[in-house]
Design a protein around this motif. Sequence first.
Motif, short mmCIF file in Angstrom:
data_model
loop_
_atom_site.label_atom_id
_atom_site.label_comp_id
_atom_site.label_asym_id
_atom_site.label_seq_id
_atom_site.Cartn_x
_atom_site.Cartn_y
_atom_site.Cartn_z
N ALA A 197 -9.15 139.35 -33.62
CA ALA A 197 -8.13 138.40 -34.04
C ALA A 197 -8.70 137.37 -35.02
CB ALA A 197 -7.54 137.69 -32.82
N ARG A 198 -7.83 136.80 -35.81
CA ARG A 198 -8.28 135.87 -36.85
C ARG A 198 -8.86 134.59 -36.25
NH1 ARG A 198 -2.65 135.24 -36.80
NH2 ARG A 198 -1.89 133.08 -36.70
N MET A 199 -9.78 133.99 -36.94
CA MET A 199 -10.37 132.73 -36.54
C MET A 199 -9.38 131.60 -36.83
SD MET A 199 -13.28 131.85 -35.16
CE MET A 199 -14.54 133.02 -35.70
N ILE A 200 -9.21 130.72 -35.85
CA ILE A 200 -8.34 129.56 -36.04
C ILE A 200 -9.18 128.34 -36.40
CG2 ILE A 200 -6.61 128.06 -34.99
CD1 ILE A 200 -5.66 130.92 -35.53
N SER A 201 -10.18 128.05 -35.60
CA SER A 201 -11.15 127.00 -35.88
C SER A 201 -12.45 127.41 -35.20
CB SER A 201 -10.65 125.64 -35.37
OG SER A 201 -11.52 124.60 -35.77
N ASP A 202 -13.40 127.83 -36.00
CA ASP A 202 -14.63 128.43 -35.48
C ASP A 202 -15.26 127.59 -34.37
OD1 ASP A 202 -16.83 130.21 -35.47
OD2 ASP A 202 -17.98 128.82 -36.72
N PRO A 203 -15.52 128.18 -33.18
CA PRO A 203 -15.53 129.61 -32.84
C PRO A 203 -14.27 130.10 -32.12
CG PRO A 203 -16.61 128.38 -31.12
CD PRO A 203 -16.13 127.37 -32.12
N LEU A 204 -13.17 129.36 -32.19
CA LEU A 204 -11.97 129.70 -31.42
C LEU A 204 -11.04 130.60 -32.25
CD1 LEU A 204 -11.31 126.23 -29.77
CD2 LEU A 204 -12.54 128.20 -28.81
N ARG A 205 -10.74 131.77 -31.69
CA ARG A 205 -9.87 132.74 -32.34
C ARG A 205 -8.43 132.59 -31.85
NH1 ARG A 205 -12.89 136.61 -34.91
NH2 ARG A 205 -15.14 136.51 -34.49
N LEU A 206 -7.56 133.39 -32.41
CA LEU A 206 -6.14 133.28 -32.11
C LEU A 206 -5.86 133.30 -30.61
CD1 LEU A 206 -3.14 133.29 -33.00
CD2 LEU A 206 -3.28 135.79 -33.06
N PHE A 207 -6.44 134.27 -29.89
CA PHE A 207 -6.13 134.42 -28.47
C PHE A 207 -6.93 133.48 -27.58
CE2 PHE A 207 -4.97 138.69 -30.21
CZ PHE A 207 -3.60 138.55 -30.04
N ASP A 208 -7.76 132.63 -28.19
CA ASP A 208 -8.40 131.54 -27.46
C ASP A 208 -7.47 130.34 -27.34
OD1 ASP A 208 -11.04 132.64 -26.97
OD2 ASP A 208 -11.40 132.42 -29.13
N CYS A 209 -6.34 130.38 -28.03
CA CYS A 209 -5.43 129.24 -28.13
C CYS A 209 -4.18 129.45 -27.29
CB CYS A 209 -5.02 129.02 -29.59
SG CYS A 209 -6.40 128.80 -30.73
N SER A 210 -3.69 128.38 -26.68
CA SER A 210 -2.50 128.47 -25.85
C SER A 210 -1.25 128.67 -26.70
CB SER A 210 -2.35 127.20 -25.00
OG SER A 210 -2.38 126.04 -25.82
#
Length: 385
Positions: free
Chosen positions: A198-211
């Motif tokens: 999945a795409r990076m949203i804010s390194d190191p957090l990717r799309l599915f790391d986000c609520s």
Amino acid sequence: MNLRDKAVVSGVGETRYVRAPGSGKTPISLQLEAALAAIADAGLKPTDIDGLIPFAIGPLVAEDFITNFGIPDLSFSALTPLGGASATASLQCAAAVIASGVCRHVLLSLGRNGYSGTRITSRIAAMPQFRVVGEFEVPTGAVAPVQFYAPIARRHMELYGTTSRQLGEIAVTMRRHALLNDNAVMTEPLTLEEHQAARMISDPLRLFDCSLESDGAACVVVSAADHAKDMPKRPVFISGVGEGHPESPSAVSQRADLLAFGTHKAARKAFHMAGVQPADIDVAEIYDCFTFIVLRQLEELGFCAAGEGGAFVQDGGIALGGRLPVNTHGGLLSQAHVGGMNHIVELVRQLRGEAGRAQVQGAELGLVTGFGDMCDGSVAIMRRG
């Protein structure tokens, strides 16, 4: 004041959670719907409510409930403005006013159209806490929570070797739990490989790391302990509560220790009040705005040592049947983002034995957390009556 077992969660209610261009309902109508469900679940009438704690940055105030429900004599109203820590913090507030004799039945309410209406960046900008990040974070372009927490996650990785795949284990587990829940907006399986791609949203957090962003509402009724004998459902006692704030300064990026959350302080108070230890907990509903926040809270709550969160979540550690089942409803990551009030609803159902396919067998003692935007923490420990 020791609040142990002075109050019970007598009722819980929620709407359908949706993720669509328009749910057709306003945040006010959503919360009134969930509130009526929670009041009925408690075996009460709307006019029995004598205390109200709406969500601090929501559209409702006490007068909305008074007008719509015809409440004749409201004795108390308050806000607990801690962002994502607000819902669990409101349990402490409700228990305190009940123990003092001010109220007998306090309604806690949270709901919004976070997908079809006001999105996260606009909500954060409206919060009083936002001025805290105005000097350091905002000038660099950090205007959303994911940008506040990404450097914290990176710090943990550099110190302890935590990996993105370990964060992915959390996302995959939450999705697996959501698939057991008929009221979850995410209905397709998620694999670790999909998480990693999945795409990076804010390194190191990717799309599915986000609520998620979603529409819906959840409400909880907290009542005096002696109401337990009159309840139609099994009572769930509030045994320990705590609230904690990180060390000064409030600006996250300027703290000496990025990894020191308010959760640790809140947990210490809640466990002491309840007279139990982390090893006694059967099920935990942990605020999951981001996967990393779950991992770090596990450490701050005492379920594992600092730096061991990655190993703790691997190999099914937080899954149903694991050493500590976490977010059995799918959480903010896969059920819906209802500010953590849905976490309280799920814990109550687990302790009542009403969690359906996600039921943790023999669950008698559980924990729920909240996590605020400036890393504030709130913890409640509840037991089956």
